[in-house]
Design an enzyme around this catalytic site. Structure first.
Site, mmCIF file in Angstrom:
data_model
loop_
_atom_site.group_PDB
_atom_site.id
_atom_site.type_symbol
_atom_site.label_atom_id
_atom_site.label_comp_id
_atom_site.label_asym_id
_atom_site.label_seq_id
_atom_site.Cartn_x
_atom_site.Cartn_y
_atom_site.Cartn_z
ATOM 1 N N TYR A 198 -55.743 -8.462 39.064
ATOM 2 C CA TYR A 198 -56.597 -8.939 40.150
ATOM 3 C C TYR A 198 -57.532 -10.064 39.714
ATOM 4 O O TYR A 198 -58.714 -10.044 40.012
ATOM 5 C CB TYR A 198 -57.375 -7.763 40.756
ATOM 6 C CG TYR A 198 -56.464 -6.645 41.183
ATOM 7 C CD1 TYR A 198 -56.348 -5.477 40.415
ATOM 8 C CD2 TYR A 198 -55.652 -6.767 42.318
ATOM 9 C CE1 TYR A 198 -55.480 -4.468 40.782
ATOM 10 C CE2 TYR A 198 -54.797 -5.744 42.695
ATOM 11 C CZ TYR A 198 -54.709 -4.599 41.923
ATOM 12 O OH TYR A 198 -53.849 -3.595 42.285
ATOM 13 N N ASP A 201 -44.435 -17.610 41.283
ATOM 14 C CA ASP A 201 -45.392 -16.517 41.367
ATOM 15 C C ASP A 201 -46.666 -17.022 40.693
ATOM 16 O O ASP A 201 -46.613 -17.955 39.866
ATOM 17 C CB ASP A 201 -44.781 -15.326 40.604
ATOM 18 C CG ASP A 201 -45.753 -14.187 40.400
ATOM 19 O OD1 ASP A 201 -46.101 -13.551 41.392
ATOM 20 O OD2 ASP A 201 -46.179 -13.948 39.270
ATOM 21 N N ALA A 253 -53.192 -8.492 46.837
ATOM 22 C CA ALA A 253 -53.662 -7.242 47.452
ATOM 23 C C ALA A 253 -55.066 -6.873 46.967
ATOM 24 O O ALA A 253 -55.698 -5.989 47.537
ATOM 25 C CB ALA A 253 -52.692 -6.109 47.128
ATOM 26 N N LYS A 293 -54.234 -10.466 34.504
ATOM 27 C CA LYS A 293 -55.313 -9.620 33.969
ATOM 28 C C LYS A 293 -55.747 -8.610 35.014
ATOM 29 O O LYS A 293 -56.910 -8.219 35.060
ATOM 30 C CB LYS A 293 -56.526 -10.489 33.593
ATOM 31 C CG LYS A 293 -56.267 -11.484 32.488
ATOM 32 C CD LYS A 293 -57.533 -12.316 32.250
ATOM 33 C CE LYS A 293 -57.296 -13.417 31.221
ATOM 34 N NZ LYS A 293 -58.459 -14.339 31.141
ATOM 35 N N LYS A 351 -42.363 -10.321 37.760
ATOM 36 C CA LYS A 351 -42.022 -8.949 38.127
ATOM 37 C C LYS A 351 -40.720 -8.921 38.898
ATOM 38 O O LYS A 351 -40.357 -9.877 39.587
ATOM 39 C CB LYS A 351 -43.119 -8.349 39.025
ATOM 40 C CG LYS A 351 -44.429 -8.064 38.326
ATOM 41 C CD LYS A 351 -45.187 -7.035 39.156
ATOM 42 C CE LYS A 351 -46.660 -7.185 38.940
ATOM 43 N NZ LYS A 351 -47.306 -8.050 39.949
ATOM 44 N N ASN A 405 -48.791 -12.344 45.806
ATOM 45 C CA ASN A 405 -49.369 -11.151 46.423
ATOM 46 C C ASN A 405 -50.813 -11.084 45.967
ATOM 47 O O ASN A 405 -51.057 -11.152 44.758
ATOM 48 C CB ASN A 405 -48.653 -9.874 45.940
ATOM 49 C CG ASN A 405 -47.304 -9.663 46.626
ATOM 50 O OD1 ASN A 405 -46.966 -10.367 47.574
ATOM 51 N ND2 ASN A 405 -46.548 -8.681 46.131
ATOM 52 N N ASP A 445 -49.961 -14.873 39.345
ATOM 53 C CA ASP A 445 -50.406 -14.050 38.209
ATOM 54 C C ASP A 445 -49.226 -13.641 37.332
ATOM 55 O O ASP A 445 -48.299 -12.995 37.813
ATOM 56 C CB ASP A 445 -51.144 -12.818 38.733
ATOM 57 C CG ASP A 445 -52.420 -13.196 39.490
ATOM 58 O OD1 ASP A 445 -52.687 -12.626 40.541
ATOM 59 O OD2 ASP A 445 -53.131 -14.110 39.023
HETATM 60 O O1 LIG Z 1 -49.250 -13.794 41.921
HETATM 61 P P1 LIG Z 1 -48.836 -12.328 41.911
HETATM 62 O O2 LIG Z 1 -48.232 -11.908 40.604
HETATM 63 O O3 LIG Z 1 -47.983 -11.941 43.104
HETATM 64 O O4 LIG Z 1 -50.232 -11.513 42.049
HETATM 65 C C1 LIG Z 1 -50.243 -10.173 41.576
HETATM 66 C C2 LIG Z 1 -51.634 -9.630 41.813
HETATM 67 O O5 LIG Z 1 -52.016 -9.771 43.147
HETATM 68 C C3 LIG Z 1 -51.699 -8.156 41.487
HETATM 69 O O6 LIG Z 1 -50.487 -7.554 41.927
HETATM 70 C C4 LIG Z 1 -50.405 -6.151 41.690
HETATM 71 O O7 LIG Z 1 -51.343 -5.548 42.512
HETATM 72 P P2 LIG Z 1 -50.831 -4.749 43.836
HETATM 73 O O8 LIG Z 1 -49.859 -3.680 43.392
HETATM 74 O O9 LIG Z 1 -50.155 -5.784 44.708
HETATM 75 O O10 LIG Z 1 -52.103 -4.204 44.401
HETATM 76 C C5 LIG Z 1 -50.729 -5.741 40.259
HETATM 77 O O11 LIG Z 1 -49.630 -6.101 39.460
HETATM 78 C C6 LIG Z 1 -51.961 -6.465 39.741
HETATM 79 O O12 LIG Z 1 -52.065 -6.264 38.331
HETATM 80 C C7 LIG Z 1 -51.840 -7.941 39.987
HETATM 81 O O13 LIG Z 1 -53.009 -8.626 39.525
HETATM 82 MG MG MG Z 2 -47.074 -11.922 39.120
#
Ligand SMILES: O=P(O)(O)OC[C@@H](O)[C@H]1O[C@H](OP(=O)(O)O)[C@@H](O)[C@@H](O)[C@@H]1O
Ligand code: MG
Ligand code: ZN
EC number: 3.1.3.-
Length: 166
Positions: free
Chosen positions: A19, A8, A53, A17, A134, A51, A10
């Site tokens: 986004y 993963d 988003a 932090k 997560k 992800n 973030d």
């Molecule tokens: O690399 P990851 O952990 O998959 O990236 C997570 C972020 O894109 C973002 O994910 C969540 O946002 P969404 O619910 O997908 O809109 C939140 O946990 C944000 O805090 C993360 O930064």
């Molecule tokens: Mg993450």
């Protein structure tokens, strides 16, 4: 067949932090270079599944993501670590704007990004690892057939170094 370490982004590669989308916001988590190096030395491909988003929500563009991503991959490369590929999912089922409002099979906890990597790089998921911050990351791994999943908290990045010796 290949073995991979699926990461993963973030919360595992960098401090979460909300986004993160700018180089100046991006802080590597202590130990991530040592961890990825140890897996690479054991013959694992390093693949990132994230992800994003924030793109779908309109907080930043795909271009912003690619600029940060190119920079991140370069930081690993300068330390002799090859990130095979970074898979990202910009969609969000309810908060996505326009074409980004979509229930995507790639969005974790769905396994789409992992399965694309498996097929492209001939990966044996049963011998691979996944580290996420997560439960939805862990679920994506389970849904893809990865048994070795680790829910990461700051405290145990270095303890993961012995994952591979086992
Ligand atoms: O690399 P990851 O952990 O998959 O990236 C997570 C972020 O894109 C973002 O994910 C969540 O946002 P969404 O619910 O997908 O809109 C939140 O946990 C944000 O805090 C993360 O930064
Ligand atoms: Mg993450
Ligand atoms: Zn911005």
């Amino acid at each position: 067949m290949n073995r991979a370490l699926f990461l993963d982004r973030d919360g595992v590669i960098n401090i979460e932090k909300n986004y993160v989308h700018k180089i100046e916001e991006f802080e590597f988590i202590d130990g991530i270079f040592e961890l990825t190096k140890s897996f690479q030395e054991k013959g694992y491909l390093i693949i990132v599944i994230t992800n994003q988003a924030g793109i779908g929500r309109g907080y930043y563009s795909e271009e912003d993501f690619h600029i940060l991503n190119d920079w991140m991959m370069e930081q690993f490369k300068q330390r002799g670590i090859n990130i095979t590929e970074v898979y990202y999912c910009p969609y969000h089922p309810t908060h996505g704007i326009g074409e980004y409002k979509k229930d995507s099979y790639d969005r974790k906890p769905n396994p789409g990004m992992i399965l694309k990597a498996r097929d492209k790089y001939n990966i044996n998921l049963g011998e691979s690892f996944l580290i996420g911050d997560k439960e939805s990351d862990i679920q994506a791994g389970k849904n893809a057939g990865i048994e070795n999943t680790v829910l990461f908290t700051e405290s145990n990045m270095y303890s993961l170094l012995n994952l591979v010796q086992r």
